[in-house]
Motif scaffolding. Structure first.
Motif, PDB file in Angstrom:
ATOM      1  N   ASN A  32      90.392 -26.367 -10.932  1.00 22.68           N
ATOM      2  CA  ASN A  32      90.366 -27.577 -10.122  1.00 22.68           C
ATOM      3  C   ASN A  32      89.425 -27.426  -8.930  1.00 22.68           C
ATOM      4  O   ASN A  32      89.744 -27.829  -7.826  1.00 22.68           O
ATOM      5  N   CYS A  33      88.271 -26.832  -9.131  1.00 20.33           N
ATOM      6  CA  CYS A  33      87.388 -26.615  -7.996  1.00 20.33           C
ATOM      7  C   CYS A  33      86.507 -27.825  -7.715  1.00 20.33           C
ATOM      8  O   CYS A  33      86.117 -28.036  -6.589  1.00 20.33           O
ATOM      9  N   HIS A  34      86.179 -28.624  -8.697  1.00 22.11           N
ATOM     10  CA  HIS A  34      85.386 -29.832  -8.506  1.00 22.11           C
ATOM     11  C   HIS A  34      86.095 -30.974  -9.209  1.00 22.11           C
ATOM     12  O   HIS A  34      85.901 -31.205 -10.392  1.00 22.11           O
TER      13      HIS A  34
END
Length: 94
Positions: A32-34
């Motif tokens: 869920n980094c971007h």
């Protein structure tokens, strides 16, 4: 003396197909980094926020909210900078 037969380790490409298809999709779904999200709450003192990811899961349910997300210094420093500028401009115009 007879020659040794070469034994294929993954003759039917089961492992390769697993890593290329199934595992890669699972791995991408857990990062869920971007991801686009909506800020639910923001703690200005500690520069932390709670974020609700907007894209739904594959089954149509909402994703779990991300809590205690660190706000990058580049964001909160610019906010404080613009806030100081706005207060000075507002005082000068009055």
């Amino acid at each position: 003396m007879p020659k040794k037969r070469k034994v294929a380790i993954d003759a039917k490409n089961k492992q390769v197909n697993f890593f290329k298809n199934d595992f890669l999709e699972f791995f991408k779904s857990e990062i869920n980094c971007h991801i686009i999200g909506r800020v639910i709450s923001y703690d200005k003192a500690h520069h932390r926020c709670d974020v609700q990811p907007l894209p739904l899961q594959s089954d149509g349910d909402k994703r779990a909210a991300l809590t205690e997300v660190v706000v990058p210094a580049s964001v909160w420093q610019m906010d404080t900078f613009f806030q100081k500028i706005c207060t000075r401009v507002c005082l000068e115009t009055k």
